[in-house]
Design an enzyme around this catalytic site. Sequence first.
Site, PDB file in Angstrom:
ATOM      1  N   LYS A 111     -60.417  -9.273   1.300  1.00  0.00           N
ATOM      2  CA  LYS A 111     -60.559  -8.521   0.055  1.00  0.00           C
ATOM      3  C   LYS A 111     -61.756  -8.980  -0.766  1.00  0.00           C
ATOM      4  O   LYS A 111     -62.226  -8.252  -1.640  1.00  0.00           O
ATOM      5  CB  LYS A 111     -59.274  -8.631  -0.784  1.00  0.00           C
ATOM      6  CG  LYS A 111     -58.128  -7.810  -0.225  1.00  0.00           C
ATOM      7  CD  LYS A 111     -57.039  -7.631  -1.250  1.00  0.00           C
ATOM      8  CE  LYS A 111     -55.947  -6.697  -0.757  1.00  0.00           C
ATOM      9  NZ  LYS A 111     -54.864  -6.528  -1.705  1.00  0.00           N
ATOM     10  N   LYS A 192     -56.203  -2.418  10.437  1.00  0.00           N
ATOM     11  CA  LYS A 192     -54.829  -2.148  10.004  1.00  0.00           C
ATOM     12  C   LYS A 192     -54.774  -0.817   9.242  1.00  0.00           C
ATOM     13  O   LYS A 192     -55.701  -0.513   8.488  1.00  0.00           O
ATOM     14  CB  LYS A 192     -54.437  -3.311   9.076  1.00  0.00           C
ATOM     15  CG  LYS A 192     -53.049  -3.305   8.546  1.00  0.00           C
ATOM     16  CD  LYS A 192     -52.861  -4.458   7.575  1.00  0.00           C
ATOM     17  CE  LYS A 192     -53.431  -4.131   6.213  1.00  0.00           C
ATOM     18  NZ  LYS A 192     -52.926  -4.947   5.112  1.00  0.00           N
ATOM     19  N   LYS A 195     -53.642   1.722   2.815  1.00  0.00           N
ATOM     20  CA  LYS A 195     -53.760   2.694   1.730  1.00  0.00           C
ATOM     21  C   LYS A 195     -55.115   2.593   1.024  1.00  0.00           C
ATOM     22  O   LYS A 195     -55.500   3.481   0.290  1.00  0.00           O
ATOM     23  CB  LYS A 195     -52.615   2.497   0.737  1.00  0.00           C
ATOM     24  CG  LYS A 195     -52.430   1.059   0.254  1.00  0.00           C
ATOM     25  CD  LYS A 195     -51.015   0.830  -0.301  1.00  0.00           C
ATOM     26  CE  LYS A 195     -50.752  -0.651  -0.547  1.00  0.00           C
ATOM     27  NZ  LYS A 195     -49.375  -1.001  -0.758  1.00  0.00           N
TER      28      LYS A 195
END
Length: 327
Positions: A111, A192, A195
């Site tokens: 991230k 992966k 969203k």
Amino acid sequence: MKRVLSGIQPSGQLTLGNYIGALRNFGKLQHTHECFFMVVDLHAVTVPQEPAALKEQSEAVAALFIASGIDPAKSNVFMQSHVTAHAELGWLLTTLTYMGELERMTQFKDKSSGKESVGAGLFTYPSLMAADILLYNADLVPVGDDQKQHLELTRDLAHRFNTRYGQTFTIPEPYIPQVGARIMSLDDASKKMSKSNPNAGSYIAMLDEPDVIRKKISRAVTDSGREVKFDPQGKPEVSNLISIYAQCADMTVQEVEAMYEGQGYGPFKKDLAERVVAVLEPIQQRYRDIRGSGELHSFLRQGAERAAAAAQPVLRQVKEKMGFLVF
Ligand code: TYM
């Protein structure tokens, strides 16, 4: 009764990955365990959130919990921010966590990579997650594969606290499905399903319309062969679709392979879309009912009250053991 705790971030549309990896198991576990399921809004703000969208998504995730089969009378469904003990214990555990441990977290690396400025909350995120779990002395934590490392840190922190201050926390176990613990992107099986992917075709949202689901599955990337064979190394895309099929149809991977032997990808993908629709459509219907009923806030209020009552004595005990002045 053993305790279960898990959480999902309200930071975008929930996907079929969230459902298969985690949410699906929440409802199953509530029959045999005392359960705490939260919408982890304090975690969501570790990356910038648009306030109106955060509010909407928080309600949507809570409603999807219930629509997916969590009974709010049986399980404690609540917003993380409504139980202030999470933030408090989160801070206390942050003081027990080493920088090196947080630097090793792959979710943080993913991230933060390529970002110019990274919030400190994103870095200390795993200590807050440890607090979520330890606050209830949870025995089992149903999560997808990507949360395994956070669970290991949680176990280390529990152990560290117990060694330093005396037996306090239960050491939790992860509960990770054998198949479907890591549902991959429909456009790239090395990533992966998420969203936060800007390409909406890469994931199936739990609230996607049936026709959108059909279209996304028909466009899902496959190799140029035609064999419906589970081989994650050699055929990662098809293997991902088989995992989704197996979970949605309550079948084993071998049963799915046997069913499509010699048939090619066409019929397999068509049936897969119908299997996914058959799982998500009733959830979507219940979701609309719950959002329309106006009952959600009272469920969440009740859930937070019960969760706070369970969390307070644990927090108090932690503070006493650490030497805080507790009256
Ligand atoms: P989050 O919000 O990213 O995801 C929620 C749950 O969905 C699982 N998941 C997947 N499983 C299979 N395939 C996928 N593609 C996939 N994508 C997501 C995740 O593993 C997770 O179980 N840090 C957590 C939230 C959290 C939490 C907690 C979880 C905060 N406190 C305490 C358990 C206990 C997270 O970001 O999940």
